[in-house]
Each structure stands twice: as structure tokens, then as C-alpha cells.
Design a protein around this motif. Structure first.
Motif, PDB file in Angstrom:
ATOM      1  N   MET A  29      -0.990   3.076  -4.696  1.00 10.10           N
ATOM      2  CA  MET A  29      -0.555   1.728  -5.038  1.00 10.10           C
ATOM      3  C   MET A  29      -1.803   0.929  -5.446  1.00 10.10           C
ATOM      4  O   MET A  29      -2.787   0.914  -4.722  1.00 10.10           O
ATOM      5  CB  MET A  29       0.152   1.087  -3.842  1.00 10.10           C
ATOM      6  N   ASP A  56      -0.241  -4.098  -7.399  1.00  9.50           N
ATOM      7  CA  ASP A  56       1.038  -3.761  -6.758  1.00  9.50           C
ATOM      8  C   ASP A  56       1.080  -4.259  -5.322  1.00  9.50           C
ATOM      9  O   ASP A  56       2.102  -4.755  -4.854  1.00  9.50           O
ATOM     10  CB  ASP A  56       1.275  -2.247  -6.767  1.00  9.50           C
ATOM     11  N   GLN A  57      -0.031  -4.129  -4.613  1.00  8.10           N
ATOM     12  CA  GLN A  57      -0.097  -4.585  -3.227  1.00  8.10           C
ATOM     13  C   GLN A  57       0.070  -6.097  -3.153  1.00  8.10           C
ATOM     14  O   GLN A  57       0.787  -6.605  -2.280  1.00  8.10           O
ATOM     15  CB  GLN A  57      -1.430  -4.178  -2.593  1.00  8.10           C
ATOM     16  N   ARG A  96       1.592  -8.025  -5.389  1.00  9.72           N
ATOM     17  CA  ARG A  96       2.977  -8.344  -5.747  1.00  9.72           C
ATOM     18  C   ARG A  96       3.918  -8.066  -4.578  1.00  9.72           C
ATOM     19  O   ARG A  96       4.807  -8.861  -4.270  1.00  9.72           O
ATOM     20  CB  ARG A  96       3.397  -7.549  -6.979  1.00  9.72           C
ATOM     21  N   SER A  97       3.698  -6.957  -3.874  1.00 10.42           N
ATOM     22  CA  SER A  97       4.535  -6.621  -2.720  1.00 10.42           C
ATOM     23  C   SER A  97       4.373  -7.642  -1.597  1.00 10.42           C
ATOM     24  O   SER A  97       5.350  -8.031  -0.950  1.00 10.42           O
ATOM     25  CB  SER A  97       4.191  -5.224  -2.200  1.00 10.42           C
TER      26      SER A  97
END
Length: 66
Positions: A1, A5-6, A8-9
């Protein structure tokens, strides 16, 4: 990831928690207080959620959905 991405999560988790912790009445109040935007069907507005502008949409329900 990836780091993107981290991030956004993590943001999704924060906003999801913010919304999940609100009652139906509080969510309705947010929507009613939203800054309106032009819309041709239903209504669209912007609310502030955890310091971020979020687009919200209200669409009419069909008779079957009611």
C-alpha cells in the motif's frame, strides 16, 4: 500500500466515523445547513465535515423505496 493509499484510507476512516457517530436528525440538520449548489435533479450542497468540504446529495425516493 502506498503512502497516498494509506492517507486516503485514514481520511476515509475519519469521515466514516464522523458520519456514523451522528444521529439521523444530526445528518438531516447538516444537509439542511449545506451551502447549496446548482442541481437539475434532487439537490446538491457542501457541508464541512472534520474541517473538509464534502459534497452531499439528496435524491428523491421512488414509491417502492419508501
Amino acid at each position: 500500500m502506498t503512502i497516498c493509499d494509506q492517507k486516503r484510507s485514514a481520511m476515509h476512516a475519519l469521515y466514516s466515523h464522523q458520519l456514523a457517530s451522528k444521529s439521523d436528525a444530526e445528518i438531516c440538520a447538516l444537509r439542511l445547513a449545506a451551502k447549496p449548489l446548482a442541481s437539475s435533479w434532487g439537490s446538491v450542497g457542501i457541508i464541512n465535515l472534520a474541517g473538509v468540504a464534502v459534497v452531499v446529495k439528496t435524491i428523491p425516493l421512488t414509491d417502492l423505496e419508501r
